[in-house]
Design a protein around this motif. Sequence first.
Motif, PDB file in Angstrom:
ATOM      1  N   HIS A  74     -13.171  16.594 -14.005  1.00  0.00           N
ATOM      2  CA  HIS A  74     -13.066  18.024 -13.388  1.00  0.00           C
ATOM      3  C   HIS A  74     -11.559  18.728 -12.983  1.00  0.00           C
ATOM      4  O   HIS A  74     -11.223  19.648 -12.803  1.00  0.00           O
ATOM      5  N   ASN A  75     -10.607  17.586 -13.070  1.00  0.00           N
ATOM      6  CA  ASN A  75      -9.130  17.876 -12.874  1.00  0.00           C
ATOM      7  C   ASN A  75      -9.318  18.512 -11.446  1.00  0.00           C
ATOM      8  O   ASN A  75      -8.230  19.396 -11.113  1.00  0.00           O
ATOM      9  N   ILE A  76      -9.884  17.953 -10.488  1.00  0.00           N
ATOM     10  CA  ILE A  76      -9.615  18.468  -8.783  1.00  0.00           C
ATOM     11  C   ILE A  76      -9.079  17.459  -8.106  1.00  0.00           C
ATOM     12  O   ILE A  76      -9.333  16.209  -8.648  1.00  0.00           O
ATOM     13  N   PRO A  77      -8.511  17.572  -7.264  1.00  0.00           N
ATOM     14  CA  PRO A  77      -7.988  16.696  -6.050  1.00  0.00           C
ATOM     15  C   PRO A  77      -9.416  15.505  -5.531  1.00  0.00           C
ATOM     16  O   PRO A  77     -10.265  16.096  -5.166  1.00  0.00           O
ATOM     17  N   VAL A  78      -8.810  14.297  -5.692  1.00  0.00           N
ATOM     18  CA  VAL A  78      -9.695  13.188  -5.184  1.00  0.00           C
ATOM     19  C   VAL A  78      -8.933  12.486  -4.024  1.00  0.00           C
ATOM     20  O   VAL A  78      -7.862  12.274  -4.270  1.00  0.00           O
ATOM     21  N   PHE A  79      -9.906  11.895  -3.194  1.00  0.00           N
ATOM     22  CA  PHE A  79      -9.031  11.373  -2.012  1.00  0.00           C
ATOM     23  C   PHE A  79      -9.927  10.097  -1.576  1.00  0.00           C
ATOM     24  O   PHE A  79     -11.153   9.911  -1.349  1.00  0.00           O
ATOM     25  N   ASP A  80      -9.232   8.957  -1.286  1.00  0.00           N
ATOM     26  CA  ASP A  80      -9.907   7.687  -0.721  1.00  0.00           C
ATOM     27  C   ASP A  80      -9.941   8.051   0.622  1.00  0.00           C
ATOM     28  O   ASP A  80      -9.735   9.067   1.277  1.00  0.00           O
ATOM     29  N   VAL A  81     -10.834   7.027   1.261  1.00  0.00           N
ATOM     30  CA  VAL A  81     -10.883   7.123   2.659  1.00  0.00           C
ATOM     31  C   VAL A  81      -9.794   7.358   3.560  1.00  0.00           C
ATOM     32  O   VAL A  81      -9.613   8.020   4.759  1.00  0.00           O
ATOM     33  N   ASP A 100     -21.998   5.957   1.737  1.00  0.00           N
ATOM     34  CA  ASP A 100     -21.646   4.494   1.957  1.00  0.00           C
ATOM     35  C   ASP A 100     -20.132   4.109   1.896  1.00  0.00           C
ATOM     36  O   ASP A 100     -19.712   4.421   0.772  1.00  0.00           O
ATOM     37  N   ASP A 101     -19.734   3.273   2.819  1.00  0.00           N
ATOM     38  CA  ASP A 101     -18.161   2.960   2.935  1.00  0.00           C
ATOM     39  C   ASP A 101     -17.242   4.149   2.872  1.00  0.00           C
ATOM     40  O   ASP A 101     -16.083   4.002   2.591  1.00  0.00           O
ATOM     41  N   THR A 102     -17.670   5.326   3.170  1.00  0.00           N
ATOM     42  CA  THR A 102     -16.909   6.587   3.215  1.00  0.00           C
ATOM     43  C   THR A 102     -17.287   7.195   4.586  1.00  0.00           C
ATOM     44  O   THR A 102     -16.364   7.339   5.551  1.00  0.00           O
ATOM     45  N   ALA A 119     -14.640   4.585  -3.756  1.00  0.00           N
ATOM     46  CA  ALA A 119     -14.537   4.155  -4.977  1.00  0.00           C
ATOM     47  C   ALA A 119     -13.729   4.366  -6.030  1.00  0.00           C
ATOM     48  O   ALA A 119     -13.735   5.558  -6.287  1.00  0.00           O
ATOM     49  N   PHE A 120     -12.630   3.662  -6.333  1.00  0.00           N
ATOM     50  CA  PHE A 120     -11.906   4.240  -7.194  1.00  0.00           C
ATOM     51  C   PHE A 120     -12.346   4.648  -8.608  1.00  0.00           C
ATOM     52  O   PHE A 120     -11.955   5.910  -9.102  1.00  0.00           O
TER      53      PHE A 120
END
Length: 424
Positions: A406-413, A317-319, A395-396
């Motif tokens: 987890h210290n992994i890369p995360v990305f917004d839409v 949702d929203d992604t 969602a931030f």
Amino acid sequence: MAKVKVLVFPAGEVNSIELHDALSTCVNIELFGASSVDRHGSYKFKNYISGLPLITEDNFLEKLNYIIEKHSIDIVIPTHDSVVLFFSKNRDQILSKILVPDGNAAEICRYKSLTYKTLEGYSFIPKIFNDFDEFPLFIKPDDGQGGKDTFLIKDKSEIPVSINLDNYVLCEYLPGEELSVDCFTDKNGELLIVSPRLRERTMAGISVAGRNIEISDEIKYIAECINTKITFLGLWFFQIKKDKFGDWKLLEISTRCASSMSLTRSLGYNLPLMSIYTAMGYDVKPLHQNYNVQMDRTLISRYKIDYEFDSVYIDFDDTIIIRGKVYLPAMWLIYQMNNLGKKVFLITRHEGNLNKTLEKYKISKDLFYEIIHIIDYKPKSYYMNPNKAIFIDNAFQERLEVNKMHNIPVFDVDAIEVLMDWVV
């Protein structure tokens, strides 16, 4: 027919990207790109070769022929006017076909003074001056392109004090609208395509907005006269501009691909592909269609990240679905990850029947290695294997929690484009 192996050189400029886009999806073409100076080529060409010498270096031909033999290249396409001329003069030393006209034609088109002399007497040739005899007038480099180092001189006070006129052409000022005219000449010298496009906006000498216009008798006459006097093979183009009386006058001619030939390609004329077939000795026949196209383009960003990942966790949702519609870049990314053999995990707190929602939007469950439908209050990080993984969520707070845990890369839409692979 067997695949034709095509090498684009240099492969980092805007017009080389047009060659890539015109040829990379053709089943009969295996495309390579090579450059002396690395720019954008590696972001687009699947088969990219860097580190060639400059054409001014003594070992250029040796290195070029090494690449040609190593990859069994059938034809090389130069993308710069100076490279066209160099290849034309050295065609006997190059171990493949090259998409250039004969040496005489290449030199005529490279130097405006020779262009105007060859076509002397035609009404579409602008007035040429030996000195500052009339104002206003226009100065441009004899071997320049893209409007670089050109000057409009309105009166004597604007005459550059340190300029060698031997390297410049002085011609009448042309105040009217400007056209580029894409052309195609077959192996028999017949002019098959004349496709004018209006240059409505330019950036750094490159047309970034335009539209096709109807071929007038005047434009057709200019194209036919040029084709009669100069021997072409495949694609070429010329630029014209209206004088103060509204008559078209010739600016320059080029035998390389122009980046805005994408507009002509959108009309159904794939000039690079037709040129390859022509150079290989085949007959070609254009398909003329009856519709018009407008083009507008701006800078596009492509990225490389230095993080290797095998798994992609992506929200729903929203992604993947935004404002009740499928967000196409997200689907592009999902298919791309599948093409690359990476695991895509759908991880969502979707309320309601997820299967029915996927069916509603015609999204196959088979696109995902696993679907994780969270119905409790545990964080998303709890359900993830962080080993060589990334996480995409609008969602931030979700991104923040996963990144901290987890210290992994995360990305917004909005950052999905960072992950896209444009290489074909």
